[in-house]
Design an enzyme around this catalytic site. Structure first.
Site, mmCIF file in Angstrom:
data_model
loop_
_atom_site.group_PDB
_atom_site.id
_atom_site.type_symbol
_atom_site.label_atom_id
_atom_site.label_comp_id
_atom_site.label_asym_id
_atom_site.label_seq_id
_atom_site.Cartn_x
_atom_site.Cartn_y
_atom_site.Cartn_z
ATOM 1 N N ALA A 142 0.871 -1.327 0.076
ATOM 2 C CA ALA A 142 -0.072 0.112 -0.143
ATOM 3 C C ALA A 142 0.997 1.170 0.125
ATOM 4 O O ALA A 142 0.129 2.207 -0.569
ATOM 5 C CB ALA A 142 -1.000 -0.133 0.984
ATOM 6 N N CYS B 153 5.099 -0.153 -11.931
ATOM 7 C CA CYS B 153 5.321 1.052 -12.856
ATOM 8 C C CYS B 153 6.639 0.762 -13.435
ATOM 9 O O CYS B 153 7.462 1.754 -13.493
ATOM 10 C CB CYS B 153 5.378 2.036 -11.975
#
Length: 310
Positions: free
Chosen positions: A122, A244
């Site tokens: 998270a 990413c």
């Protein structure tokens, strides 16, 4: 200059040239040119407190012009380097700073009110906040991370956004948290630690400091986290694996391996996963979400949706 090695011409570390070529093919020069451009400033309207139109109007009243993002139903795009955090709209929790690509990864979880969702990596809760808004604060989100500092930063953001269906958990070695919750979740989001090669337009220095050794280390972590994520899924539960990164070793290769290790999983093609979460067509063809600055105006992202069969 003629005769210059390709990786130097493209401003790419040599060790990742083959991976980038596998990802972009003929479009590699355009992809790398876009990596040298400044990134826009993307915001996510917090639907727990406002609508996209109302957030846009609030920002405009404070002198910050935005356009709706093309793919995210909650996104607003501003020109780079504007001081959004100084606005009342930001302080009141109407908007969060979040790249449109990150918003789309949260969207792919198709999280519904009343579900149990785990956000396993998270960090400072960017995607957790998007999930809470999708769920209308109903159900439970477990936001987990190995960093106490990041989870601490998350607390402030959750409070500002008015997200109150989130419990935070610090993952520690030997921790029994995952074992006790095996099969308990409707959806699990793994925003995996990665080389970050998709964000190099924001962090140009990382091109010079990231090495092939980093790729090997991070790939190993990704596999371990994926196995934990699979154990948490209830039958019929969905797993979104995202990075990413633009490198196949962190993306398609990881997905193929986890599918091989866990015969109960099936890959949900992007068009099917997207239809569960959004009305518009998906941003790209193919089985996975694959975003990049030159093609979508976002950072470079990858995401796959997997489902545990009954």
């Amino acid at each position: 200059a003629p005769g210059m090695p390709e990786h130097i011409a493209l401003n790419l570390p040599e060790w990742c040239l083959s991976g980038f070529r596998a990802r972009f093919g003929e479009a590699l020069p355009q992809a790398m040119a876009a990596m040298d451009e400044p990134a826009p400033l993307d915001l996510r309207a917090n639907l727990l407190k406002t609508t996209r139109d109302a957030a846009r109007a609030a920002l405009a009243a404070e002198g910050i012009a935005t356009e709706p993002t093309p793919f995210s139903p909650w996104g607003l795009r501003a020109a780079p380097r504007q001081n959004v955090t100084a606005t009342q709209a930001f302080r009141d929790g109407l908007v969060e700073i979040q790249d449109e690509g990150s918003q789309l990864i949260a969207l792919l979880t198709a999280a519904r009110p009343g579900e149990r969702v785990a956000d396993l990596c998270a960090g400072a809760a960017g995607k957790t906040l998007a999930l809470a808004a999708m769920m209308g604060n109903r159900g439970r989100i477990s936001a987990c991370d190995v960093s106490a500092t990041r989870l601490e930063a998350a607390t402030k953001r959750l409070r500002r956004a008015g997200a109150d269906n989130v419990d935070r958990h610090l993952l520690a070695p030997g921790d029994r948290w995952a074992k006790r919750r095996a099969g308990a979740f409707d959806a699990v989001l793994v925003d995996a630690p990665c080389t970050g090669s998709g964000t190099w337009r924001r962090n140009p220095d990382a091109r010079l400091t990231t090495t092939a050794k980093d790729l090997a280390e991070v790939s190993e972590k990704q596999s371990v986290i994926l196995d934990v994520a699979v154990s948490l899924l209830r039958p019929g539960g969905r797993l979104v694996y995202a990075t990413c990164s633009l490198l196949p070793e962190e993306n398609e290769v990881q997905v193929e391996r986890v599918l091989a290790r866990h015969p109960t999983l099936r890959l949900v093609p992007l068009v099917e996963a997207w239809a569960r979460a959004a009305a518009a067509p998906p941003p790209n063809d193919g089985p996975y979400l694959a975003l990049a600055p030159h093609s979508h105006g976002t950072d470079g992202f990858f995401a796959a949706v997997l489902e545990r069969r009954g």
